[in-house]
Every structure is written in C-alpha cells, then in structure tokens.
Design a protein around this motif. Sequence first.
Motif, mmCIF file in Angstrom:
data_model
loop_
_atom_site.group_PDB
_atom_site.id
_atom_site.type_symbol
_atom_site.label_atom_id
_atom_site.label_comp_id
_atom_site.label_asym_id
_atom_site.label_seq_id
_atom_site.Cartn_x
_atom_site.Cartn_y
_atom_site.Cartn_z
ATOM 1 N N CYS A 160 -10.567 1.738 -2.913
ATOM 2 C CA CYS A 160 -9.496 2.720 -3.148
ATOM 3 C C CYS A 160 -8.841 2.476 -4.511
ATOM 4 N N PRO A 161 -8.949 3.426 -5.451
ATOM 5 C CA PRO A 161 -8.456 3.178 -6.811
ATOM 6 C C PRO A 161 -6.932 3.096 -6.924
ATOM 7 N N THR A 162 -6.216 3.680 -5.950
ATOM 8 C CA THR A 162 -4.744 3.659 -6.026
ATOM 9 C C THR A 162 -4.138 2.654 -5.040
ATOM 10 N N ASP A 163 -4.992 1.824 -4.429
ATOM 11 C CA ASP A 163 -4.533 0.813 -3.455
ATOM 12 C C ASP A 163 -3.708 1.438 -2.330
ATOM 13 N N ALA A 164 -4.151 2.633 -1.885
ATOM 14 C CA ALA A 164 -3.424 3.323 -0.814
ATOM 15 C C ALA A 164 -3.647 2.658 0.550
ATOM 16 N N ILE A 165 -4.798 1.988 0.711
ATOM 17 C CA ILE A 165 -5.049 1.282 1.978
ATOM 18 C C ILE A 165 -4.394 -0.094 1.821
#
Length: 314
Positions: free
Chosen positions: A198-203
């Motif tokens: 996940c590129p936006t570190d949403a997980i």
Amino acid sequence: MHAAASRYTQLIKAKAQSLGFDFCGVAKADFLDDEAPRLETWLKNGMHGQMNYMANHFDKRLDPRLLVDDAKSVLTVLLNYYPDQTLPQEDDDYKLSKYAYGEDYHFVIKDKLKSLLAYIHEEIGEVGGRAFVDSAPVMDKAWAKRGGLGWVGKHTNLINRTMGSFFFIGELILDLELEPDGPITDYCGTCTRCIDACPTDAIVGPYVVDGSKCISYFTIELKEAIPDDVRGQFDNWIFGCDICQDVCPWNRFARPNQTAAFQPHPALTTFSKSDWEEITDDVFREIFRRSAVKRTKLEGLKRNIAFSQPFPAA
C-alpha cells in the motif's frame, strides 16, 4: 421447521446460481457482536475521514433486525467482476479500479436480488424482506464472512478461497428461517503483501484500514483538494485502487466474470493518457453514463488526473 428451512435454502441457492451469482451463503440474523467494538474504535479514531455516513445508524449497522422487522436470515450473494483484460495496456497510463470498468454494480445486483426476492414470493409465499447493495447501513463483508463465503483479509476485503477477492456483495435480509452456513477459516497466514504494497500506508495493521489514507477514499469520497503530502504516491490511479488486491496471492484464482454488464465501454479499452487529460463533458457522459465513475463527476476526475502527475497541471 428445520426440514423446511433446509429445503427453502436449497431452492433459493439454486435460483441465485441461475441468476448468475457466483456464491450464496446464509447467516442467522443476529447482532454482530464481534464487529461492534471494532466499528466503534474505527470511528472514534476518525478512520472514516469525511465519510460521515459511516458514523450514522450505528445500531442498524450491527443488527439487521432493525432494518427488517422480525428478520431471521441474512442471505449474502457474491458477483465476480474480475475483467477479461486489465486496463490500461501501458504502464504509465491512468488507472481505474476494476470494479468501475462496466456498469454500476448497484443496478446490476439490485435487479438480480429483486428477481430472487420475487422468486421467493412465488415459491415460498409471504416472506418479508429487503435487498441491499451498499444502499443502507449493512456490514456486507461481516455477513459474507458469517455466511461462509470467505474470510476478511488483512486488507479488509473479503477473500474467497476458490476465486479471490474481486467480488461485489449484496444481501437479502429476510423474515424467513433458513439453514445457516458456518464461517470458514482465515487463510491469510503470515502473508503481509497487501500491507507492504500500500503506497499510502492505509493498512495501518493487519485487518485495519485507515479509510482516510486510502487512494480509493482520496479519488472517490474526498470532495475537496487532495492533501499535498500524498502527492506522488498514487501510481496513476485516478478512480479507486486495486493494489492491495492485485498483490494478494489468492487472486491467482480470479477468473473473468460472466456478466455482460461489467464489460468496459469499447472506447475505454483504447483510451490513452492524452485522451484522459483532454476528456470533455460529452465524452465523460457517453463513456460513464451507467458507470460508478459518475460519482466523482468530471470535475473530480480532472482533479485526480492533475493530482496524479508529479506537479500540479498548469
């Protein structure tokens, strides 16, 4: 009653299959006691961002008996949307989430569920019930899990062991007693591919997604300017994002869907980067006339296209 419940369940599942649903499972209509504290914490931590509707109807979200009087069963269906071919063809082209390639799933599934409900009335009689497709506070993944259709993965999408996770979910909540399916095991194991990708570190941890950090949230739900601190992280996604599903090993079992309505508009299959950047209102209306992409409107789509470039468009 048990013999009747079993017979009715078999009848309904056979009809669901003939209507084109890939899977159908049943759970007892009960309070979602496991989900209640998780939902409360998620909301308290502001992980719904500006999706204020997620905070509404908290009690109804957790108890289907508040949506349908005397509800006894939640019947969950899955409809595959995995495409024949992934758009676009070039690596640097703009990307749409696969679920938005064809017609808006709300209409497609709602029509099928209405047919299923009509069949129940014909074959079984006076059954009270309602069809749901994202249209009311129903925790669809929780019910799919309880109905044995899969487990909720670390990316919080439902994963089915035989076909992966590219599914739409719908429900019939009925005041009819049916034979429930038991939940199945979680098969994520030690895999963290979705979290790592996940590129936006949403997980933010296994089984916890901060919705306010998700590319899908930024490109669909957020109505104002996308914050600058995530610029350069979208990898050309302009409506939704499939990264966490694309890297999931279970999706090696995904098969192309059999629903004609989910085929992309022919023009979309040849759309180039410049076509996106020069898209007009007429073209937008024609290609996305029956598509979920209409949610973001042309203005929102242009905002997403401009934002996914390294620098703001001139």
